[in-house]
Scaffold this motif. Structure first.
Motif, mmCIF file in Angstrom:
data_model
loop_
_atom_site.group_PDB
_atom_site.id
_atom_site.type_symbol
_atom_site.label_atom_id
_atom_site.label_comp_id
_atom_site.label_asym_id
_atom_site.label_seq_id
_atom_site.Cartn_x
_atom_site.Cartn_y
_atom_site.Cartn_z
ATOM 1 N N GLN A 37 0.828 -1.200 0.000
ATOM 2 C CA GLN A 37 0.000 0.000 0.000
ATOM 3 C C GLN A 37 0.868 1.257 0.000
ATOM 4 O O GLN A 37 0.476 2.280 -0.541
ATOM 5 C CB GLN A 37 -0.973 0.014 1.176
ATOM 6 N N HIS A 38 2.054 1.179 0.588
ATOM 7 C CA HIS A 38 2.953 2.332 0.592
ATOM 8 C C HIS A 38 3.565 2.544 -0.786
ATOM 9 O O HIS A 38 3.665 3.676 -1.256
ATOM 10 C CB HIS A 38 4.064 2.153 1.625
ATOM 11 N N THR A 39 3.968 1.471 -1.435
ATOM 12 C CA THR A 39 4.622 1.615 -2.743
ATOM 13 C C THR A 39 3.650 2.098 -3.805
ATOM 14 O O THR A 39 4.070 2.643 -4.815
ATOM 15 C CB THR A 39 5.272 0.288 -3.190
ATOM 16 N N GLN A 40 2.361 1.934 -3.592
ATOM 17 C CA GLN A 40 1.348 2.393 -4.550
ATOM 18 C C GLN A 40 1.070 3.889 -4.412
ATOM 19 O O GLN A 40 0.434 4.476 -5.277
ATOM 20 C CB GLN A 40 0.052 1.607 -4.363
ATOM 21 N N SER A 41 1.533 4.496 -3.338
ATOM 22 C CA SER A 41 1.233 5.902 -3.076
ATOM 23 C C SER A 41 2.029 6.830 -3.989
ATOM 24 O O SER A 41 3.241 6.684 -4.128
ATOM 25 C CB SER A 41 1.541 6.243 -1.618
ATOM 26 N N SER A 42 1.331 7.793 -4.572
ATOM 27 C CA SER A 42 2.005 8.800 -5.396
ATOM 28 C C SER A 42 2.792 9.786 -4.533
ATOM 29 O O SER A 42 3.586 10.569 -5.047
ATOM 30 C CB SER A 42 0.986 9.552 -6.254
ATOM 31 N N GLN A 43 2.584 9.744 -3.226
ATOM 32 C CA GLN A 43 3.302 10.629 -2.302
ATOM 33 C C GLN A 43 4.724 10.141 -2.032
ATOM 34 O O GLN A 43 5.541 10.890 -1.510
ATOM 35 C CB GLN A 43 2.583 10.698 -0.952
ATOM 36 N N LEU A 44 5.000 8.873 -2.337
ATOM 37 C CA LEU A 44 6.265 8.258 -1.945
ATOM 38 C C LEU A 44 7.175 8.008 -3.133
ATOM 39 O O LEU A 44 6.778 7.425 -4.131
ATOM 40 C CB LEU A 44 5.994 6.922 -1.238
ATOM 41 N N GLN A 45 8.413 8.461 -2.985
ATOM 42 C CA GLN A 45 9.486 8.131 -3.921
ATOM 43 C C GLN A 45 10.482 7.287 -3.143
ATOM 44 O O GLN A 45 10.889 7.661 -2.043
ATOM 45 C CB GLN A 45 10.176 9.402 -4.446
ATOM 46 N N VAL A 46 10.890 6.163 -3.704
ATOM 47 C CA VAL A 46 11.798 5.254 -3.014
ATOM 48 C C VAL A 46 13.170 5.282 -3.687
ATOM 49 O O VAL A 46 13.283 5.167 -4.898
ATOM 50 C CB VAL A 46 11.251 3.807 -3.015
ATOM 51 N N ILE A 47 14.192 5.447 -2.865
ATOM 52 C CA ILE A 47 15.585 5.340 -3.301
ATOM 53 C C ILE A 47 16.119 4.058 -2.676
ATOM 54 O O ILE A 47 16.116 3.911 -1.457
ATOM 55 C CB ILE A 47 16.437 6.545 -2.827
ATOM 56 N N GLU A 48 16.565 3.140 -3.525
ATOM 57 C CA GLU A 48 17.040 1.848 -3.054
ATOM 58 C C GLU A 48 18.530 1.734 -3.334
ATOM 59 O O GLU A 48 18.999 2.142 -4.394
ATOM 60 C CB GLU A 48 16.285 0.734 -3.791
ATOM 61 N N GLY A 49 19.260 1.200 -2.366
ATOM 62 C CA GLY A 49 20.686 0.984 -2.582
ATOM 63 C C GLY A 49 21.460 0.943 -1.279
ATOM 64 O O GLY A 49 20.884 0.918 -0.189
ATOM 65 N N ASP A 50 22.767 0.951 -1.418
ATOM 66 C CA ASP A 50 23.680 0.908 -0.278
ATOM 67 C C ASP A 50 23.577 2.224 0.487
ATOM 68 O O ASP A 50 23.912 3.287 -0.039
ATOM 69 C CB ASP A 50 25.110 0.680 -0.773
ATOM 70 N N VAL A 51 23.118 2.145 1.729
ATOM 71 C CA VAL A 51 22.879 3.359 2.521
ATOM 72 C C VAL A 51 24.172 4.014 3.007
ATOM 73 O O VAL A 51 24.118 5.053 3.670
ATOM 74 C CB VAL A 51 21.929 3.088 3.709
ATOM 75 N N LEU A 52 25.310 3.460 2.638
ATOM 76 C CA LEU A 52 26.601 4.091 2.942
ATOM 77 C C LEU A 52 27.241 4.676 1.689
ATOM 78 O O LEU A 52 28.288 5.314 1.771
ATOM 79 C CB LEU A 52 27.550 3.077 3.592
ATOM 80 N N ASP A 53 26.625 4.478 0.539
ATOM 81 C CA ASP A 53 27.158 4.965 -0.734
ATOM 82 C C ASP A 53 26.876 6.461 -0.874
ATOM 83 O O ASP A 53 25.709 6.869 -0.918
ATOM 84 C CB ASP A 53 26.497 4.191 -1.880
ATOM 85 N N PRO A 54 27.927 7.303 -0.955
ATOM 86 C CA PRO A 54 27.718 8.753 -1.040
ATOM 87 C C PRO A 54 26.836 9.182 -2.215
ATOM 88 O O PRO A 54 26.065 10.132 -2.081
ATOM 89 C CB PRO A 54 29.133 9.312 -1.181
ATOM 90 N N SER A 55 26.901 8.486 -3.351
ATOM 91 C CA SER A 55 26.071 8.882 -4.491
ATOM 92 C C SER A 55 24.592 8.562 -4.240
ATOM 93 O O SER A 55 23.711 9.334 -4.629
ATOM 94 C CB SER A 55 26.553 8.218 -5.781
ATOM 95 N N ILE A 56 24.319 7.441 -3.570
ATOM 96 C CA ILE A 56 22.932 7.100 -3.203
ATOM 97 C C ILE A 56 22.412 8.110 -2.191
ATOM 98 O O ILE A 56 21.287 8.602 -2.302
ATOM 99 C CB ILE A 56 22.847 5.662 -2.626
ATOM 100 N N LEU A 57 23.243 8.436 -1.196
ATOM 101 C CA LEU A 57 22.831 9.395 -0.168
ATOM 102 C C LEU A 57 22.587 10.775 -0.765
ATOM 103 O O LEU A 57 21.628 11.456 -0.390
ATOM 104 C CB LEU A 57 23.875 9.463 0.942
ATOM 105 N N ALA A 58 23.437 11.196 -1.713
ATOM 106 C CA ALA A 58 23.256 12.501 -2.364
ATOM 107 C C ALA A 58 21.933 12.537 -3.121
ATOM 108 O O ALA A 58 21.200 13.540 -3.070
ATOM 109 C CB ALA A 58 24.424 12.781 -3.302
ATOM 110 N N LYS A 59 21.617 11.455 -3.809
ATOM 111 C CA LYS A 59 20.343 11.367 -4.538
ATOM 112 C C LYS A 59 19.173 11.413 -3.557
ATOM 113 O O LYS A 59 18.160 12.074 -3.804
ATOM 114 C CB LYS A 59 20.312 10.067 -5.346
#
Length: 174
Positions: A37-59
């Motif tokens: 139900q959360h992933t179907q919400s237009s209010q939510l954008q999901v960033i997936e990846g290594d949470v220690l990766d500076p490029s993922i964190l910057a995004k």
């Protein structure tokens, strides 16, 4: 919400999604753990990846007003994971960072006085050294259902007795 798939992160996410005016970005290692139900919400954008990766964190932090950290892990992750996230917030000039700790006021303790709170003392001090991002610390005290559970060994429900330290005249702010 950094750590959006964890128990606390999911609860914060669900609560925020109740307000249709809020746009949320969630950071997680594995988006398949998010509630459908959360992933179907237009209010939510999901960033997936290594949470220690500076490029993922910057995004993740780009153009955010506040970052809520809902991380839970060992001391190394709680310190270094949050430092990496704070650095990304500082670089992107995110004005507010809510640290991943929601307990008593540990700021008056010395390092080592309550070892479980040492990572948060380190993160708190790290945040104080930043110019563009300010820390918001939610110091709620103990969660009352945990306090009265067997964990703290204060209340014995079978004997209907309370265990305390001191004279018994101390004020409890509960």
């Amino acid at each position: 919400i950094a750590g959006a798939t964890g128990r606390f992160g999911s609860l914060v996410l669900a609560s925020l999604l109740e307000n249709p005016d809020i746009k949320i970005r969630g950071l997680c290692r594995n988006a398949s753990k998010l509630d459908n139900q959360h992933t179907q919400s237009s209010q939510l954008q999901v960033i997936e990846g290594d949470v220690l990766d500076p490029s993922i964190l910057a995004k993740f932090v780009n153009n955010l007003d506040v970052v809520i950290c809902a991380y839970l892990g060992d001391n190394d992750f709680m310190v270094n994971g949050q430092k990496a996230l704070i650095d990304a917030c500082e670089q992107a000039r995110v004005p507010r960072y809510i640290a991943s700790d929601y307990t008593f006021d540990y700021t008056k303790l010395e390092l080592g006085e309550h070892p479980a709170k040492d990572p948060m003392k380190i993160v708190h001090e790290y945040l104080r050294g930043k110019q563009h991002v300010q820390g918001v610390h939610v110091l709620v005290g103990g969660f009352i259902e945990t306090f009265w559970s067997g964990y703290f060994q204060v209340w014995n429900s079978e004997e209907r007795s309370l265990v305390y330290w001191g004279s018994g005249e101390e004020v409890w702010e509960v």
